[in-house]
Design a protein around this motif. Structure first.
Motif, PDB file in Angstrom:
ATOM      1  N   GLU A   1       0.829  -1.207   0.000  1.00 19.53           N
ATOM      2  CA  GLU A   1       0.000   0.000   0.000  1.00 19.53           C
ATOM      3  C   GLU A   1       0.866   1.260   0.000  1.00 19.53           C
ATOM      4  O   GLU A   1       0.560   2.237  -0.712  1.00 19.53           O
ATOM      5  N   ARG A   2       1.940   1.244   0.786  1.00 16.93           N
ATOM      6  CA  ARG A   2       2.821   2.418   0.812  1.00 16.93           C
ATOM      7  C   ARG A   2       3.481   2.647  -0.540  1.00 16.93           C
ATOM      8  O   ARG A   2       3.629   3.784  -0.985  1.00 16.93           O
ATOM      9  N   LEU A   3       3.848   1.562  -1.208  1.00 16.09           N
ATOM     10  CA  LEU A   3       4.459   1.710  -2.523  1.00 16.09           C
ATOM     11  C   LEU A   3       3.448   2.227  -3.536  1.00 16.09           C
ATOM     12  O   LEU A   3       3.764   3.081  -4.384  1.00 16.09           O
ATOM     13  N   GLN A   4       2.198   1.716  -3.476  1.00 17.70           N
ATOM     14  CA  GLN A   4       1.166   2.206  -4.389  1.00 17.70           C
ATOM     15  C   GLN A   4       0.896   3.692  -4.168  1.00 17.70           C
ATOM     16  O   GLN A   4       0.733   4.461  -5.131  1.00 17.70           O
ATOM     17  N   GLU A   5       0.843   4.084  -2.901  1.00 15.87           N
ATOM     18  CA  GLU A   5       0.599   5.491  -2.591  1.00 15.87           C
ATOM     19  C   GLU A   5       1.732   6.370  -3.098  1.00 15.87           C
ATOM     20  O   GLU A   5       1.497   7.472  -3.630  1.00 15.87           O
ATOM     21  N   ALA A   6       2.989   5.888  -2.943  1.00 18.57           N
ATOM     22  CA  ALA A   6       4.132   6.665  -3.437  1.00 18.57           C
ATOM     23  C   ALA A   6       4.097   6.785  -4.952  1.00 18.57           C
ATOM     24  O   ALA A   6       4.456   7.832  -5.509  1.00 18.57           O
ATOM     25  N   MET A   7       3.669   5.731  -5.629  1.00 13.11           N
ATOM     26  CA  MET A   7       3.587   5.785  -7.095  1.00 13.11           C
ATOM     27  C   MET A   7       2.527   6.789  -7.548  1.00 13.11           C
ATOM     28  O   MET A   7       2.708   7.509  -8.533  1.00 13.11           O
ATOM     29  N   LYS A   8       1.421   6.852  -6.795  1.00 12.24           N
ATOM     30  CA  LYS A   8       0.370   7.796  -7.174  1.00 12.24           C
ATOM     31  C   LYS A   8       0.801   9.238  -6.952  1.00 12.24           C
ATOM     32  O   LYS A   8       0.453  10.131  -7.721  1.00 12.24           O
ATOM     33  N   ASN A   9       1.588   9.448  -5.892  1.00 13.58           N
ATOM     34  CA  ASN A   9       1.968  10.819  -5.529  1.00 13.58           C
ATOM     35  C   ASN A   9       3.244  11.281  -6.216  1.00 13.58           C
ATOM     36  O   ASN A   9       3.734  12.384  -5.933  1.00 13.58           O
ATOM     37  N   GLY A  10       3.844  10.443  -7.079  1.00 16.60           N
ATOM     38  CA  GLY A  10       5.064  10.838  -7.779  1.00 16.60           C
ATOM     39  C   GLY A  10       6.253  11.009  -6.860  1.00 16.60           C
ATOM     40  O   GLY A  10       6.916  12.049  -6.888  1.00 16.60           O
ATOM     41  N   ALA A  11       6.513  10.015  -6.042  1.00 15.50           N
ATOM     42  CA  ALA A  11       7.627  10.090  -5.098  1.00 15.50           C
ATOM     43  C   ALA A  11       8.964  10.105  -5.838  1.00 15.50           C
ATOM     44  O   ALA A  11       9.063   9.741  -7.014  1.00 15.50           O
ATOM     45  N   SER A  12      10.013  10.518  -5.106  1.00 14.07           N
ATOM     46  CA  SER A  12      11.352  10.584  -5.702  1.00 14.07           C
ATOM     47  C   SER A  12      11.924   9.179  -5.896  1.00 14.07           C
ATOM     48  O   SER A  12      11.428   8.187  -5.343  1.00 14.07           O
ATOM     49  N   ASP A  13      12.976   9.122  -6.705  1.00  8.69           N
ATOM     50  CA  ASP A  13      13.613   7.825  -6.967  1.00  8.69           C
ATOM     51  C   ASP A  13      14.164   7.207  -5.687  1.00  8.69           C
ATOM     52  O   ASP A  13      14.092   5.979  -5.499  1.00  8.69           O
TER      53      ASP A  13
ATOM     54  N   ILE B   1       9.020  -4.523 -11.604  1.00  9.87           N
ATOM     55  CA  ILE B   1       8.260  -3.379 -11.086  1.00  9.87           C
ATOM     56  C   ILE B   1       9.175  -2.191 -10.856  1.00  9.87           C
ATOM     57  O   ILE B   1       8.855  -1.043 -11.228  1.00  9.87           O
ATOM     58  N   GLN B   2      10.338  -2.417 -10.255  1.00 13.21           N
ATOM     59  CA  GLN B   2      11.265  -1.319  -9.990  1.00 13.21           C
ATOM     60  C   GLN B   2      11.787  -0.730 -11.297  1.00 13.21           C
ATOM     61  O   GLN B   2      11.939   0.495 -11.420  1.00 13.21           O
ATOM     62  N   GLU B   3      12.035  -1.574 -12.280  1.00 11.32           N
ATOM     63  CA  GLU B   3      12.519  -1.072 -13.577  1.00 11.32           C
ATOM     64  C   GLU B   3      11.467  -0.200 -14.251  1.00 11.32           C
ATOM     65  O   GLU B   3      11.785   0.862 -14.804  1.00 11.32           O
ATOM     66  N   LEU B   4      10.189  -0.614 -14.183  1.00 11.66           N
ATOM     67  CA  LEU B   4       9.121   0.187 -14.788  1.00 11.66           C
ATOM     68  C   LEU B   4       8.991   1.534 -14.088  1.00 11.66           C
ATOM     69  O   LEU B   4       8.793   2.566 -14.744  1.00 11.66           O
ATOM     70  N   MET B   5       9.130   1.532 -12.746  1.00  9.40           N
ATOM     71  CA  MET B   5       9.026   2.802 -12.021  1.00  9.40           C
ATOM     72  C   MET B   5      10.198   3.718 -12.343  1.00  9.40           C
ATOM     73  O   MET B   5      10.032   4.933 -12.466  1.00  9.40           O
ATOM     74  N   GLU B   6      11.384   3.147 -12.484  1.00  2.00           N
ATOM     75  CA  GLU B   6      12.537   3.981 -12.831  1.00  2.00           C
ATOM     76  C   GLU B   6      12.408   4.574 -14.219  1.00  2.00           C
ATOM     77  O   GLU B   6      12.939   5.656 -14.497  1.00  2.00           O
ATOM     78  N   GLN B   7      11.702   3.882 -15.110  1.00  2.00           N
ATOM     79  CA  GLN B   7      11.479   4.390 -16.476  1.00  2.00           C
ATOM     80  C   GLN B   7      10.294   5.346 -16.562  1.00  2.00           C
ATOM     81  O   GLN B   7      10.005   5.865 -17.633  1.00  2.00           O
ATOM     82  N   GLY B   8       9.591   5.537 -15.425  1.00  2.00           N
ATOM     83  CA  GLY B   8       8.457   6.446 -15.423  1.00  2.00           C
ATOM     84  C   GLY B   8       7.159   5.836 -15.923  1.00  2.00           C
ATOM     85  O   GLY B   8       6.162   6.541 -16.064  1.00  2.00           O
ATOM     86  N   ARG B   9       7.123   4.540 -16.108  1.00  2.00           N
ATOM     87  CA  ARG B   9       5.920   3.851 -16.595  1.00  2.00           C
ATOM     88  C   ARG B   9       5.113   3.393 -15.392  1.00  2.00           C
ATOM     89  O   ARG B   9       5.031   2.215 -15.059  1.00  2.00           O
ATOM     90  N   MET B  10       4.512   4.374 -14.705  1.00  2.00           N
ATOM     91  CA  MET B  10       3.859   4.105 -13.443  1.00  2.00           C
ATOM     92  C   MET B  10       2.603   3.271 -13.603  1.00  2.00           C
ATOM     93  O   MET B  10       2.258   2.463 -12.742  1.00  2.00           O
ATOM     94  N   ALA B  11       1.876   3.444 -14.694  1.00  2.00           N
ATOM     95  CA  ALA B  11       0.649   2.670 -14.881  1.00  2.00           C
ATOM     96  C   ALA B  11       0.969   1.183 -15.004  1.00  2.00           C
ATOM     97  O   ALA B  11       0.318   0.324 -14.380  1.00  2.00           O
ATOM     98  N   GLU B  12       1.974   0.863 -15.809  1.00  2.00           N
ATOM     99  CA  GLU B  12       2.360  -0.536 -15.955  1.00  2.00           C
ATOM    100  C   GLU B  12       2.929  -1.088 -14.644  1.00  2.00           C
ATOM    101  O   GLU B  12       2.687  -2.255 -14.297  1.00  2.00           O
TER     102      GLU B  12
END
Length: 850
Positions: free
Chosen positions: A507-519, A573-584
């Protein structure tokens, strides 16, 4: 007295007389000349030991002159004392050694009665008897003792010196003294020299004999020693060199013995007849190199592995890691606003290879710093290594977060934060007490069980009391340890707790992804998710091993996944977040969450075996006993601290289901009830608890009648443990009826411990029965061996739960690392002598399997 006219008598005593005279001569020689040979022995021993090669030639000449004077004095003394023994003196000594002086009797003549035949017959018989005694005459032993003349035993000292020279010296060394005198053989042949180059011992290189080096170059490791010895006339050979790094003295060095330590390249030359010169190339001993390599690995319990590598031209002998607080990088808010207490730098020795090459290796510094006040705070790490020459290499201070255990339970994390504030500065004690009281204001919302809350209240009261008085070091450490133990109890729960931590991390990771947290924040949350996933998988595996019957098939509705599959999904999942593909990334995280939820252990259809039923019933009895003990503890607390029972819980003496009348206002009637009927209410509650304890004991006796595993060693141990639990319950019941709550709680604790031991032994008995039934009953209905899977989806073989052999059974790097961690943890716990003998025995058996 000499028997010259009697040839028979001369023949009879010739050899005894000669030997006796020789002994007398020996006595004269020893007594007159012992100082002479003592001086000779001393001089010879010095020469054989090579003392003349170790001192200046002037000392050799002085010693020689002294020994010569002493020898002349000994000769003069001997001449004055010596006297040649005469034959008459020898005959007299020999005659005295025989009974009746037979020699004198054989050579005498009668003084009277020469004309009387009878007297002459008697005389002749007497002489015949005396001559018969001479036949067995023996020479007289000489007396060679000179103790009176030598009261200080100087002659024995000289003999001892000569014996030492024979053992440790050589006659070859005696020849070297001839080069110091005029006309010696070396003088006639000309001067000579010898030399050796001796490398440092840690290089393991051989000694080089310089006389054999005919070339003009010489390779020598740094720190090597060159030893030179010159023979012949002093000054005929001299040495010049510039290898020591010190300015060369004026003129030539003409010492006969020289030792040179090489500290730089240069020239060494021996000038004179037969001299030689070398160009010495020094092989420098380089400073070792130490580097930090790889990422710091931190296990779920805070155990860290800090990898590093070392290189050196020779072996290293030791090293250490220094960890200091990086105060400028610490967040100084809240509990760290005050200045920290002064603490020593963490000094940890670096691990070195036990055997093999120490010139180049890679190791990892292992340790668990979770209990240290700086755990998870910014620190500076500095590694140093030392080689055999004493050269030390250091790494630059590296800013890191001191590895420590991470807590995911919110209450546990809050307690650890306050514990760290207490260790940061003990003046924070008052603020810490207020913070803990605030976060535990509603215990039902933050505590899953009641006992941890009671323990926290106990620590809180102690902290509030000591905060006003001031904490000493021992009190600070004791409270910090209590907070740590409580946080561990809150953090380490069952499978449900692990699943809650996993869901919370997701849940914390999902919330951070929604709020555009830093790398950086995303990376920290991903690490938290990995650790929570590992914890959940570990708890899931342990739960299935305890609950699943090996004869049953694969749990229904389960998903087969391996540890590698999970890691790959999280890496994706971490690779997609680092690439900015938050939806995927969010979609992949949702898939992972669904899979993890489906990996819960589910019970298959069908009835339970008698062993499983017995285990379930004993588990239920243990839970009831725990609840009963909790109520007794709350009752005891109420006796000493009235009003401490949380709001909403029944007070002592209240009957379950009864409450206040609707028309009664808060505070009305309560004091009178407690004042007048407190004793009756308290007594009624204790009797109620005693009745429940008796019912629980009767239920245990019913369960003991048909326990499986009878006749086996484990089954007998289980029966014995349950018998101990029965006696402990009986004691608890009696204590409750007597009103002794402390004794009751102690007995209840003994009963719970005995129940746990009985359940453990019962499990072992059931396992033995299953092993005996293999091959006789076949596979139970519900699946084949190939259908059985563990929580990670690995196939199991047969009914014993072992992995199938149709897959690669070689352990990977992660498996080996995990095995090492488990082995180290078992050894650590086995070394704690305060643990019960039963637990240490169990750990010992585990260690045998590793």
């Amino acid at each position: 007295m000499a028997p010259k006219s009697d040839p028979d008598l001369r023949r009879t005593i010739r050899w005894p007389l000669a030997l006796t005279r020789g002994g007398m001569l020996a006595e004269q020689v020893v007594r007159a000349w012992w100082p002479l040979w003592s001086v000779a022995f001393v001089g010879l021993s010095f020469l054989m030991l090579g003392v003349q090669d170790l001192v200046a030639v002037e000392w050799v000449w002085a010693a020689g002159a002294l020994l010569t004077v002493m020898a002349l004095w000994s000769i003069v003394r001997g001449v004055r004392l010596f006297s040649w023994p005469s034959r008459e003196d020898a005959i007299l000594r020999l005659d005295r050694s025989l009974k009746g002086n037979p020699i004198q009797a054989a050579t005498d003549s009668p003084a009277i009665g020469a004309g009387d035949p009878a007297s002459m017959a008697v005389w002749q018989a007497h002489q015949k008897r005396m001559r018969a005694r001479l036949v067995g005459a023996k020479p007289v032993e000489p007396d060679l003792r000179v103790a009176k003349a030598d009261p200080y035993a100087l002659r024995l000292t000289a003999v001892l010196a000569l014996a030492v020279a024979f053992l440790f010296g050589s006659f070859v060394r005696v020849q070297s003294v001839t080069t110091m005198g005029a006309g010696g053989p070396d003088l006639m042949q000309g001067p000579s020299w010898e030399g050796w180059m001796i490398p440092p011992s840690y290089t393991r290189l051989p000694t080089v004999y310089l006389n054999d080096i005919t070339s003009g170059t010489l390779d020598a490791p740094e720190g090597s020693q060159i030893s030179l010895r010159m023979y012949g006339e002093v000054g005929s050979l001299s040495v010049t060199q510039d290898l020591t790094g010190n300015p060369a003295p004026a003129g030539k060095n003409v010492d006969t013995a020289q030792d040179i330590t090489i500290s730089q390249a240069g020239t060494l030359s021996i000038e004179g007849p037969g001299g030689r010169a070398w160009q010495v190339a020094m092989i420098p001993d380089t400073t070792p190199i130490i580097e930090r390599t790889g990422e710091i690995e931190v296990a779920y319990d805070g155990a860290a592995q800090i990898p590093f590598s070392v290189r050196d031209d020779f072996d290293v002998v030791g090293g250490k890691a220094l960890i200091s607080l990086d105060l400028d990088a610490v967040d100084r808010r809240y509990g760290r606003a005050r200045e920290p207490e002064v603490r020593d730098v963490i000094d940890v020795p670096l691990p070195l290879p036990i055997s093999g090459n120490r010139s180049e290796f890679s190791e990892a510094l292992g340790g668990n710093f979770s209990l240290h006040p700086w755990a998870n705070l910014p620190v500076r790490l500095e590694l140093s290594i030392e080689d055999a020459r004493g050269q030390i290499a250091r790494t630059l201070p590296e800013p890191i977060a001191l590895p420590g255990r991470r807590f995911f339970d919110p209450m546990a994390a809050a307690i650890i934060e306050q514990r760290q504030a207490l260790l940061w500065n003990r003046e924070n004690a008052g603020d810490i007490a207020q913070t803990i009281r605030a976060i535990s204001n509603r215990p039902d919302d933050v505590f899953r069980k009641k006992v941890p809350h009671q323990r926290l209240l106990k620590v809180l009261r102690e902290l509030e009391t000591l905060a006003s008085l001031g904490l000493n070091d021992e009190q600070q450490a004791e409270i910090a340890q209590s907070l740590w133990d409580l946080a561990l109890e809150l953090e380490e729960g069952d499978l449900k707790d692990a699943l809650e931590r996993l869901q919370r991390a997701q849940e914390r990771l999902q919330e951070a992804m929604k709020n555009g947290a830093s790398d950086q924040e995303i990376a920290e949350l991903m690490q938290e998710l990995r650790e929570a996933t590992d914890d959940y998988m570990r708890q899931l595996s342990q739960q299935q091993k305890q609950d699943q019957d090996p004869s049953q098939g694969e749990p229904q509705n389960s998903v087969e996944m391996s540890q590698d599959d999970l890691q790959r999904m999280m890496d994706r999942i971490q690779e997609l977040m680092e690439q900015g593909r938050m939806a995927e990334a969010a979609e992949a995280l949702q898939q992972l969450q669904e899979m993890m939820e489906n990996m819960q252990v589910t019970q298959g259809e069908g009835g339970q075996s008698p062993g499983e039923q017995a285990m379930d019933q004993l588990s239920e009895t243990l839970r009831d006993q725990q609840e009963l003990s909790d109520e007794a503890f709350r009752d005891l607390q109420e006796q000493f601290n009235p009003g401490s029972r949380p709001q909403g819980q029944p007070q002592p003496g209240d009957q379950q289901g009864q409450g206040e009348p609707d028309d009664q206002q808060p505070g009305q009637g309560q004091n009178s009830e407690r004042g007048e009927g407190a004793g009756q209410g308290q007594e009624g509650l204790e009797q109620n608890l005693a009745d429940r304890q008796r019912a629980l004991r009767e239920e245990l006796n019913r369960q003991r009648r048909n326990l499986p595993g009878q006749g086996t060693e484990a089954g007998e141990q289980s029966a014995q443990s349950l018998d101990d639990a029965d006696r402990a319950m009986d004691g608890a019941e009696q204590a409750l009826r007597d009103g002794d709550m402390s004794e009751a709680i102690d007995k209840q604790s003994e009963a719970m411990e005995a129940l746990r031991d009985g359940m453990r032994s019962l499990g072992e008995a059931m396992a033995e029965q299953r092993q005996q039934q293999q091959g006789q009953q076949g596979f139970a209905e519900g699946g084949t061996p190939s259908d059985q899977r563990d929580p990670l989806g690995r196939a199991q073989n047969g009914t014993d739960g072992h992995s199938d052999t149709d897959q690669n059974m070689l352990p990977g790097e992660e498996d080996l690392r995990r095995a090492d961690e488990l082995s180290d943890e078992i050894r650590r716990r086995l070394g704690e002598v305060e643990r019960p003998d039963i637990e240490r025995g169990y750990l010992d058996r585990l260690l045998d399997r590793f």
